[in-house]
Structures are given as C-alpha cells and as structure tokens.
Scaffold this motif. Structure first.
Motif, mmCIF file in Angstrom:
data_model
loop_
_atom_site.group_PDB
_atom_site.id
_atom_site.type_symbol
_atom_site.label_atom_id
_atom_site.label_comp_id
_atom_site.label_asym_id
_atom_site.label_seq_id
_atom_site.Cartn_x
_atom_site.Cartn_y
_atom_site.Cartn_z
ATOM 1 N N ALA A 13 0.814 -1.207 0.000
ATOM 2 C CA ALA A 13 0.000 0.000 0.000
ATOM 3 C C ALA A 13 0.850 1.260 0.000
ATOM 4 O O ALA A 13 0.502 2.257 -0.629
ATOM 5 C CB ALA A 13 -0.944 -0.007 1.203
ATOM 6 N N HIS A 14 1.976 1.237 0.710
ATOM 7 C CA HIS A 14 2.763 2.443 0.875
ATOM 8 C C HIS A 14 3.862 2.615 -0.167
ATOM 9 O O HIS A 14 4.247 3.741 -0.465
ATOM 10 C CB HIS A 14 3.403 2.453 2.272
ATOM 11 N N TYR A 15 4.382 1.507 -0.725
ATOM 12 C CA TYR A 15 5.564 1.618 -1.562
ATOM 13 C C TYR A 15 5.349 1.289 -3.031
ATOM 14 O O TYR A 15 6.206 1.616 -3.852
ATOM 15 C CB TYR A 15 6.673 0.716 -1.008
ATOM 16 N N LEU A 16 4.261 0.644 -3.391
ATOM 17 C CA LEU A 16 4.052 0.334 -4.802
ATOM 18 C C LEU A 16 3.889 1.608 -5.618
ATOM 19 O O LEU A 16 4.542 1.794 -6.648
ATOM 20 C CB LEU A 16 2.830 -0.579 -4.966
ATOM 21 N N GLY A 17 3.021 2.500 -5.164
ATOM 22 C CA GLY A 17 2.848 3.770 -5.861
ATOM 23 C C GLY A 17 4.113 4.604 -5.860
ATOM 24 O O GLY A 17 4.432 5.295 -6.846
ATOM 25 N N PHE A 18 4.845 4.561 -4.760
ATOM 26 C CA PHE A 18 6.103 5.280 -4.655
ATOM 27 C C PHE A 18 7.092 4.812 -5.717
ATOM 28 O O PHE A 18 7.734 5.620 -6.403
ATOM 29 C CB PHE A 18 6.660 5.067 -3.244
ATOM 30 N N ALA A 19 7.214 3.492 -5.884
ATOM 31 C CA ALA A 19 8.144 2.947 -6.871
ATOM 32 C C ALA A 19 7.705 3.262 -8.293
ATOM 33 O O ALA A 19 8.533 3.600 -9.153
ATOM 34 C CB ALA A 19 8.277 1.442 -6.672
ATOM 35 N N THR A 36 -3.008 7.284 -11.266
ATOM 36 C CA THR A 36 -4.403 7.506 -11.616
ATOM 37 C C THR A 36 -5.283 7.424 -10.365
ATOM 38 O O THR A 36 -4.903 6.821 -9.354
ATOM 39 C CB THR A 36 -4.866 6.445 -12.626
ATOM 40 N N PRO A 37 -6.467 8.030 -10.393
ATOM 41 C CA PRO A 37 -7.331 8.014 -9.203
ATOM 42 C C PRO A 37 -7.670 6.610 -8.713
ATOM 43 O O PRO A 37 -7.799 6.393 -7.510
ATOM 44 C CB PRO A 37 -8.588 8.763 -9.679
ATOM 45 N N TRP A 38 -7.804 5.643 -9.637
ATOM 46 C CA TRP A 38 -8.189 4.300 -9.201
ATOM 47 C C TRP A 38 -7.064 3.547 -8.502
ATOM 48 O O TRP A 38 -7.283 2.460 -7.967
ATOM 49 C CB TRP A 38 -8.683 3.465 -10.391
ATOM 50 N N PHE A 39 -5.843 4.119 -8.482
ATOM 51 C CA PHE A 39 -4.742 3.424 -7.840
ATOM 52 C C PHE A 39 -4.978 3.267 -6.338
ATOM 53 O O PHE A 39 -4.389 2.391 -5.701
ATOM 54 C CB PHE A 39 -3.422 4.160 -8.079
ATOM 55 N N GLY A 40 -5.827 4.117 -5.762
ATOM 56 C CA GLY A 40 -6.149 3.962 -4.350
ATOM 57 C C GLY A 40 -6.745 2.600 -4.039
ATOM 58 O O GLY A 40 -6.555 2.077 -2.925
ATOM 59 N N TYR A 41 -7.437 1.999 -5.001
ATOM 60 C CA TYR A 41 -7.995 0.669 -4.778
ATOM 61 C C TYR A 41 -6.896 -0.389 -4.673
ATOM 62 O O TYR A 41 -7.068 -1.407 -4.001
ATOM 63 C CB TYR A 41 -8.963 0.311 -5.906
ATOM 64 N N VAL A 42 -5.781 -0.164 -5.369
ATOM 65 C CA VAL A 42 -4.651 -1.095 -5.267
ATOM 66 C C VAL A 42 -4.093 -1.072 -3.848
ATOM 67 O O VAL A 42 -3.747 -2.115 -3.274
ATOM 68 C CB VAL A 42 -3.561 -0.731 -6.288
ATOM 69 N N GLU A 43 -3.990 0.119 -3.272
ATOM 70 C CA GLU A 43 -3.506 0.240 -1.905
ATOM 71 C C GLU A 43 -4.432 -0.491 -0.937
ATOM 72 O O GLU A 43 -3.977 -1.200 -0.021
ATOM 73 C CB GLU A 43 -3.383 1.708 -1.532
ATOM 74 N N ILE A 44 -5.728 -0.304 -1.116
ATOM 75 C CA ILE A 44 -6.697 -0.987 -0.264
ATOM 76 C C ILE A 44 -6.582 -2.499 -0.433
ATOM 77 O O ILE A 44 -6.626 -3.264 0.539
ATOM 78 C CB ILE A 44 -8.122 -0.514 -0.602
ATOM 79 N N ALA A 45 -6.429 -2.942 -1.699
ATOM 80 C CA ALA A 45 -6.305 -4.380 -1.955
ATOM 81 C C ALA A 45 -5.082 -4.957 -1.257
ATOM 82 O O ALA A 45 -5.129 -6.074 -0.720
ATOM 83 C CB ALA A 45 -6.225 -4.638 -3.460
ATOM 84 N N GLY A 46 -3.981 -4.219 -1.238
ATOM 85 C CA GLY A 46 -2.789 -4.700 -0.557
ATOM 86 C C GLY A 46 -3.041 -4.932 0.921
ATOM 87 O O GLY A 46 -2.624 -5.950 1.490
ATOM 88 N N ILE A 47 -3.728 -3.990 1.558
ATOM 89 C CA ILE A 47 -4.044 -4.127 2.982
ATOM 90 C C ILE A 47 -4.945 -5.335 3.216
ATOM 91 O O ILE A 47 -4.707 -6.148 4.116
ATOM 92 C CB ILE A 47 -4.708 -2.843 3.503
ATOM 93 N N LEU A 48 -5.986 -5.468 2.415
ATOM 94 C CA LEU A 48 -6.945 -6.547 2.617
ATOM 95 C C LEU A 48 -6.314 -7.916 2.363
ATOM 96 O O LEU A 48 -6.561 -8.869 3.106
ATOM 97 C CB LEU A 48 -8.158 -6.339 1.706
ATOM 98 N N ILE A 49 -5.505 -8.021 1.314
ATOM 99 C CA ILE A 49 -4.871 -9.305 1.019
ATOM 100 C C ILE A 49 -3.947 -9.710 2.158
ATOM 101 O O ILE A 49 -3.900 -10.883 2.561
ATOM 102 C CB ILE A 49 -4.106 -9.235 -0.314
ATOM 103 N N GLY A 50 -3.203 -8.747 2.707
ATOM 104 C CA GLY A 50 -2.339 -9.058 3.838
ATOM 105 C C GLY A 50 -3.117 -9.576 5.024
ATOM 106 O O GLY A 50 -2.725 -10.549 5.681
ATOM 107 N N HIS A 51 -4.257 -8.939 5.312
ATOM 108 C CA HIS A 51 -5.093 -9.387 6.426
ATOM 109 C C HIS A 51 -5.706 -10.759 6.156
ATOM 110 O O HIS A 51 -5.793 -11.596 7.068
ATOM 111 C CB HIS A 51 -6.204 -8.369 6.685
ATOM 112 N N VAL A 52 -6.142 -11.001 4.921
ATOM 113 C CA VAL A 52 -6.752 -12.296 4.590
ATOM 114 C C VAL A 52 -5.729 -13.415 4.745
ATOM 115 O O VAL A 52 -6.039 -14.492 5.292
ATOM 116 C CB VAL A 52 -7.333 -12.255 3.171
#
Length: 469
Positions: free
Chosen positions: A366-372, A399-415
């Motif tokens: 969530a924190h570093y994918l967009g950064f890279a 892009t605006p939809w990239f926020g969903y990628v960050e959310i997906a990263g958090i959720l996948i880690g929790h799952v």
C-alpha cells in the motif's frame, strides 16, 4: 480433557487478539517520510468513506467465516506443504555469480556517486533512488511476492566471504537482537538526518553500516552473522517467507502457495526474531504517526516543554516499540497463567508471530508500490547519467483508481494472516469445534481493525516537524 482444550483455545485466542492489536497501528498513513513527499501523487479513492470501510470489513469478515469452515486438519496441512521442486545447478550458479557481481558493483557505484555526485538534489540522486526505490521498495516487494533475492545480491556478504574471519562462536543469547537494535536506529536516522535530500549524508550512513557489517562477519562467520545479526538480511529473510519461491535445506528451489510457509515453525524461531517482526509493523506505525496531526501535536508539545527534537523522536520510537513488545508478551504471559496448558507462553508467542509478516507485507504494498511506480522514470534517468542527473526528471502521476490497489494490498495481507492464524490454530488445538469457536471474537476484532486501518490510510499526511528536509 475438555478443560485442557478450553485452556488451549483461550491461549490461542488471546494471542490472536494481541496479533491483531499490533496490526491496527500499521495502517497509519505513509510508511516513511519518503512516501510523505509523494503524497500529492498517490491514488485516491473516489467513493464515500463509509462505503469502502464497510466493503473492506465485509471482505475480511467473509474470508474469516469461509476460513473457519475449513476444519479438515489434513486438508489444511496438505495445502501448506504442497510444493514443486526444481533444480538446475548450472542456472543457479550462473545467476548467483551475476547477482553477486551486480551487488558489489552497485555498492561501489553508490558510494562514488554519493561522494562525487551533485548534492542537495534529493530524489534525483542515483544513490538515494537505489537505496529507497530499488532496495526498500522494489526488492522488498520482490521478496514477499516472488522470493528472497537478497542472499544473491547482498554485496556485503559477497565481500565478507572473500575476507578472513575469526569464526568466533555466536552467543545464543544474542540472537537477532543486534538486527533489532540496528533497524530501530535506521528508522530514527531516516527521520532525523537528511538522507533523502543529501546523498552525502546517505553515503555516510552506508559507509558506517558497511564497516559494522563487515566487522560482525569477520568476528563471527559470514553465514552466522548474515543469518542472525545483519538487519537487512533478517529483513529480507522474513519478508521472503511470505513469497512462494524459496530454497530448502538441500539447496533445491521449491514453489509453494503464497504465504503458506508462514505456518512453518522454522520461520520465527526465537523471541528476538519475534521482536524483529514487531519492528516491521512498528516502523510503519511510527513513521506514519509522526506525519499525522496527533503525532505532530505530540512532538510539538514535547519540544515545547524543553526536550530536543532528536530526543523526542527517539523517545517516541523506543517507548512505542516497547509498548508493542510489552503488549504482545503480556498477552502470552497472561494466557499462560490463566490457562493450564502444556504450551509455554514463549512458544505461543513465537508460533503466532509469522502472520505479522503477511500484514506488514500488505501495508508495504500500500505504501511503496505507488512510490516505486512514480519514481521509476526518475530512476532510469539517473542510471543513464549518475554523476550528472536531470534536475527535473519525469515522475509518473498515479491515476485516481490506484487507491484501490492500496486498499487491496491491505486486505490481502489481512486475509493471508487470517488463514495462517487459522492453520496454526488447527495445528495447536486438539478439537475442531474448539478451534472454530475460538475464532468468533477474532472475526469481530479483525473487522474493527481493518476499518480503522483503511480509514487511517485515507487521511492526509504532512511533513514531520523539526527535521531536516
């Protein structure tokens, strides 16, 4: 024997709750001040806050319910131990030689560029970009999505192997505590020193790290030091345990389902490694807290009463980390004293620590994918002219939809953490029904923590006060 099943169930339950309590703070926005500097380019979630919070909670809750329906211990064990092995000594040897050469040349190049290259250019310097974009972001993501590349690329290990070593016995009590202390120090240095804006400062830090690392490898054996005491090696080894590709004890490359190795009892083997895993969560929490309004208010208040900013940041780092460790260990101690079980609190604390790595990996995405992604063109530009980089390189806007990628990263880690904790509970708990009932509160707590984490990620970040930019 029913009382024993209940005792074991309570023990596992409380440790799971402790694990999740640690994970909630890791959702604080921004993993470091590097990411804070790019907050304007991060993706945004263009849906109502309540909707995406409810959706995230529903995903984790549903995954927990579905996970609890899988009660066949043999089936779960088969999934966790399924692997495909393949070996090609020639290919492995060639990749190792090339990787070691690249690592050593990269280290020498970074030191030269950091000293003789232009200063005060921040994220256009090749030294800064490789350190934070390549090593901290890309290689770390490679570790938990594919496999650990660091044993091959590690330049300090390559150099240490060619140098003489005393091969002194490594004290068992020392464990990985040197790596824990070094990582905490690095987090503090990253905040207090202008290692991002000043390549020379970063080069000095790399030089000190090189000296200490080679000294440790020369005192003990390189194999021992880079397994136990070196913070970068422990960092990549633990993140690499989340990835599907690894080398077994015979040197054979094996492929398993992502995250399933976290259920093995050899990932985290002692309390010092547990402490390091907690640092992986805490460094995200700390770096995020100091850039949020509550953190800024705390820092300004403490500085206002006469404490130096460096001391304030150090105290927040150490006190917060001590609180995390105390909370986790207290949970193990409390459950051991209340539950008359043959499982020691030390063993339970160790066995329930690996899911922390999946949670940390999710937040790292969530924190570093967009950064890279944003700095990828800048990195290529610096590679083409390391001593004379473009002062205004191209940076990609997310892009605006990239926020969903960050959310997906958090959720996948929790799952993944939910599944691993479930697999561990089936291994430790003798009764299937007891294991299922023990996870009911876990669902509720996981939903609460997920909602809080996603909400904190949606908050804006500011520059931390009283530090050099």
């Amino acid at each position: 024997m029913r009382w024993r099943s209940v005792a074991v169930r309570r023990t596992g339950l409380v440790l799971i709750l402790s694990l999740l309590t640690l994970s909630v703070a890791a959702g604080i926005t921004s993993a470091s001040n590097v990411v804070t500097g790019l907050s304007e380019s991060r993706g945004d979630v263009s849906v109502p806050t309540w909707l995406y919070l409810a959706t995230g909670a529903g995903v984790v809750g549903a995954s927990a319910l579905l996970t609890m329906m899988v009660t066949d211990q043999e089936f779960v064990a088969d999934i966790h131990h399924q692997s495909v092995g393949f070996s090609s000594d020639t290919v492995v040897r060639a990749v190792t030689i090339i990787g070691r050469a690249i690592g050593v040349l990269a280290l020498v190049g970074l030191l030269i560029v950091g000293v003789y290259g232009p200063q005060g250019i921040g994220l256009t310097s090749l030294t800064v970009l490789v350190t934070f974009v390549v090593v901290r972001a890309i290689l770390t993501m490679t570790a938990y999505t594919v496999g650990n590349p660091w044993p091959i690329l590690n330049p300090w290990r390559t150099i240490a192997t060619a140098l003489p070593s005393r091969n002194s016995p490594y004290p068992s009590w020392l464990g990985s505590w040197p790596a824990v202390a070094a990582l905490l120090l690095f987090v503090w240095v990253e905040v207090m020193l202008p290692v991002i804006s000043s390549p020379l400062h970063l080069t000095a830090v790399i030089g000190v790290y090189t000296l200490l690392t080679l000294t440790g490898a020369a005192l003990f054996s390189p194999e021992t030091w880079f397994r136990r005491g070196d913070p970068l090696s422990v960092w990549f080894r633990l993140y690499g345990a989340v990835g599907p590709l690894y080398r077994d004890d015979t040197g054979t490359l094996r492929l398993r389902w992502p995250g399933t190795r976290l259920g093995d009892d050899d990932v985290i083997t002692d309390l010092s490694v547990v402490a390091f895993a907690i640092v992986l969560v805490w460094e995200l929490t700390y770096s995020g807290f100091i850039v949020t309004p509550p953190g800024i208010w705390t820092i300004e208040t403490l500085v206002g009463i006469g404490l130096s900013p460096a001391l304030v940041y150090l105290l927040l780092l150490l006190v917060g980390y001590a609180g995390f460790c105390w909370m986790y260990w207290r949970a193990a101690k409390w459950t051991r004293s209340r539950a008359d079980t043959f499982l020691s609190r030390r063993y339970l604390a160790i066995r329930y620590a690996p899911p922390l790595l999946a949670i940390a990996a999710g937040y790292h995405v969530a924190h570093y994918l967009g950064f890279a992604i944003s700095l990828w063109p800048t990195l290529l530009s610096a590679l083409s002219a390391p001593l004379n980089p473009d002062p205004n390189p191209t940076q990609l806007a997310l892009t605006p939809w990239f926020g969903y990628v960050e959310i997906a990263g958090i959720l996948i880690g929790h799952v993944i953490a939910v599944w691993i904790a479930h697999a561990v509970s089936l291994e430790l708990f003798p009764g299937k029904l007891q294991a299922i009932r023990s996870q009911y509160p876990f669902i509720i707590v996981m939903i609460m923590f997920t909602m809080v984490s996603l909400y904190l990620v949606s908050l804006p970040a500011f520059e931390p006060p009283y530090v050099q930019s």
